[in-house]
Design a protein around this motif. Structure first.
Motif, short mmCIF file in Angstrom:
data_model
loop_
_atom_site.label_atom_id
_atom_site.label_comp_id
_atom_site.label_asym_id
_atom_site.label_seq_id
_atom_site.Cartn_x
_atom_site.Cartn_y
_atom_site.Cartn_z
N PRO A 114 47.44 43.15 36.73
CA PRO A 114 47.12 43.67 35.29
C PRO A 114 46.09 43.20 34.39
N SER A 115 45.89 41.81 34.90
CA SER A 115 44.80 41.08 34.10
C SER A 115 43.49 41.22 34.51
N ILE A 116 43.33 41.93 35.72
CA ILE A 116 41.84 41.98 36.31
C ILE A 116 41.74 43.34 36.20
N ARG A 117 42.49 44.38 36.11
CA ARG A 117 42.12 45.65 36.17
C ARG A 117 41.33 46.15 34.85
N SER B 265 31.12 42.31 41.08
CA SER B 265 32.06 41.97 40.18
C SER B 265 33.25 41.39 40.82
N LEU B 266 33.35 41.01 42.22
CA LEU B 266 34.38 40.04 42.61
C LEU B 266 33.89 38.79 42.79
N LYS B 267 34.20 38.29 41.80
CA LYS B 267 33.84 36.75 41.58
C LYS B 267 34.90 35.51 41.92
N THR B 268 36.24 35.76 41.26
CA THR B 268 37.23 34.82 41.49
C THR B 268 38.05 35.12 42.59
N GLY B 269 39.03 34.10 42.64
CA GLY B 269 39.89 34.25 44.04
C GLY B 269 40.84 35.48 43.72
N ALA B 270 41.07 35.62 42.46
CA ALA B 270 42.14 37.01 42.08
C ALA B 270 41.36 38.22 42.33
N GLU B 271 40.04 38.10 41.95
CA GLU B 271 39.50 39.44 42.16
C GLU B 271 38.98 39.71 43.40
N LEU B 272 38.66 38.51 44.35
CA LEU B 272 38.46 38.86 45.76
C LEU B 272 39.69 39.28 46.52
N TYR B 273 40.82 38.70 46.09
CA TYR B 273 41.98 39.01 46.80
C TYR B 273 42.37 40.88 46.45
N CYS C 26 46.24 46.37 51.50
CA CYS C 26 47.28 45.98 52.44
C CYS C 26 48.51 45.08 52.37
N HIS C 27 48.14 43.95 51.62
CA HIS C 27 49.45 42.92 51.60
C HIS C 27 49.84 43.12 50.07
N GLN C 28 49.44 44.06 49.37
CA GLN C 28 49.92 44.58 47.92
C GLN C 28 49.40 43.51 47.14
N PRO C 29 49.47 43.74 45.83
CA PRO C 29 48.85 43.05 44.69
C PRO C 29 49.81 41.95 44.43
#
Length: 479
Positions: A310-313, A323-331, A338-341
């Protein structure tokens, strides 16, 4: 007139008994070959002597990546020109138990003859029968040959290594243990050669007998402690858990097989009879527990469901680049589909949960890094299990060392062991094949040191010779 029919009857009787004897011998050979096939399966011969997907059975050519260089397996089909077709049973036994080929050359211990030395005489006979009569000959040499750097290319040097680390005799059952545990010990020690991966290596890359099954690096992967300790080992696993893992390479809320263990499940463990898997589980549960004092709780007990989605959407427009820079964004971009949010994986756990998972809960995060780089691939029960890797050869998207480290640290913090940390240097090491052992580290210096030592010896000899010459001159002048 009557002698002819009598002789004919005797001949017919002899032929009948001869045919019966031949038939019995054929049945005996068939039974021996079948037994040998089962032993070859338990010993996982297929995994190393068959190139995955493209190779013919036991034709060799599989590259076993070691810190000292890539070792290519040989053709062990009954081809006389390219395989072991001209090996006698004694030649075969010497190669399997001692690591010495028919021509006298030494094998490298990537072939685990240091474990196979414990194979019983009866099983060795059956194994020989299988490879001579149950395997299709392949009349071609492997495409690649082993070429290690000096001095590791001197095969005779293995003779000294063998004296130190490969002097095992056939397995002798422990009469104080049950038949099941003795069978499990034989499977784990002689055939399955579990310690070849699950034991640390010393400076000369031999196994420490006092640290068997306590874990060790196998390239970039870490084969964990599998002693009966409930924290550092598999003591908290039930025997049923272990059997399921052996059979499928997967156990909900605990572990998934990847790397070399995935190969062992695919080619060997899933094909063993249930009684053997139960025996192996019983044996591992009976081993002396060995705990790493740094371990505070079992790896599969770490983590819980969590989500930062919710915090990165909506932070970036759909057409944004890089735009994928942080670990959360890359994940979110590479893993969450596949592994779900929230890290829970799929409902059927075909894509496993990332919490309560030994890869994310282990204090050593090597397997998490290796999984991201190399992926997971195994075939079980005719079903393919696949996770793509994100390393250099990725057919999805190669990730940098920093990106892999960011994803790993996010997963560890959110779903696993938050005390475990991954640096870009750790990823670079895994990408190069794992930690370098002592012998590989000193290899570049061996030749210069030998040359320097040789020069020093020559210099010392020259100085001694000059000193003696000077003394002779002094003696001659005084006379």
């Amino acid at each position: 007139m009557r002698t002819i029919p009598r002789l004919a009857g005797l001949a017919l009787l002899s032929l009948t008994f001869g045919s019966a004897s031949a038939a019995a011998a054929a049945e005996d050979l068939t039974a021996l070959v079948d037994k040998g096939k089962a032993i070859a399966t338990a010993a996982d011969c297929m995994a190393c002597h068959t190139a995955p997907r493209t190779g013919k059975s036991f034709a060799g050519g599989y590259g076993i990546v070691s810190p000292l260089g890539t070792i290519y397996s040989s053709n062990i089909t009954p081809s006389k020109a390219f395989g072991i077709g001209d090996y006698s049973e004694e030649d075969f036994e010497r190669a399997v138990r001692k690591g010495i080929r028919k021509d006298g050359a030494h094998l490298y211990p990537a072939m685990p003859y240091d474990a196979y030395g414990a194979i019983s005489d009866q099983d060795m006979q059956a194994l020989y029968a299988y490879f001579m009569h149950g395997v299709q000959p392949v009349e071609e040499a492997p495409e690649n040959a082993t070429q290690l750097p000096f001095p590791f290319n001197i095969r005779f040097s293995m003779a000294a290594w063998n004296l130190l680390f490969a002097d095992r005799s056939p397995f002798v059952p422990d009469t104080s243990k049950s038949d099941e545990i003795n069978r499990g010990a034989y499977l784990a020690g002689a055939l399955g050669h579990c310690a070849s991966c699950h034991a640390p290596r010393n400076l000369l890359m031999g196994q420490g007998a006092d640290a068997a099954l306590t874990g060790g690096f196998v390239g970039p992967w870490y084969a964990p402690n599998i002693t009966s300790d409930p924290i550092s080992g598999i003591g908290a696993w039930s025997e049923t858990d272990l059997v399921q893992y052996f059979r499928t390479g997967h156990l909900d809320s605990k572990a998934q097989a990847a790397g070399g263990m995935a190969e062992a499940v695919q080619n060997s463990l899933q094909r063993l009879p249930e009684n053997d898997l139960k025996a192996l589980a019983a044996y591992l549960k009976s081993t002396p527990p060995v705990r790493d004092p740094m371990d505070k709780k079992a790896a599969h007990d770490f983590g819980a469901r969590a989500s930062d989605e919710p915090s990165i959407r909506g932070l970036f427009p759909p057409n944004a680049h890089e735009s994928l820079k942080t670990g959360a964004e890359l994940y979110s971009g590479y893993c969450a589909s596949c592994h779900q949010p929230d890290g829970a994986g799929s409902t059927n756990q075909a894509y496993p949960s990332l919490f309560r998972n030994t890869a994310t809960g282990a204090r050593n995060p090597a397997n998490l890094v290796a999984t991201i780089l190399y992926g997971v691939e195994r075939e079980v029960g005719g079903q393919e299990v696949l996770m793509p890797g994100f390393g250099n050869q990725s057919y999805v998207t190669p990730l940098t060392d920093g990106q892999v480290a960011d994803i790993a640290n996010y997963v560890l913090t959110r779903f696993g062991n938050p005390d475990a940390k991954v640096t870009p240097d750790d990823v670079a090491t895994a990408r190069k094949g794992g930690p370098m052992p002592f012998l590989a580290t000193v290899q570049p210096y061996i030749v210069p040191v030998m040359v320097a030592a040789g020069l020093i010896v020559i210099l010392i000899i020259a100085v001694i010779a000059m000193s003696r010459t000077a003394r002779r001159k002094d003696a001659a002048s005084t006379t």
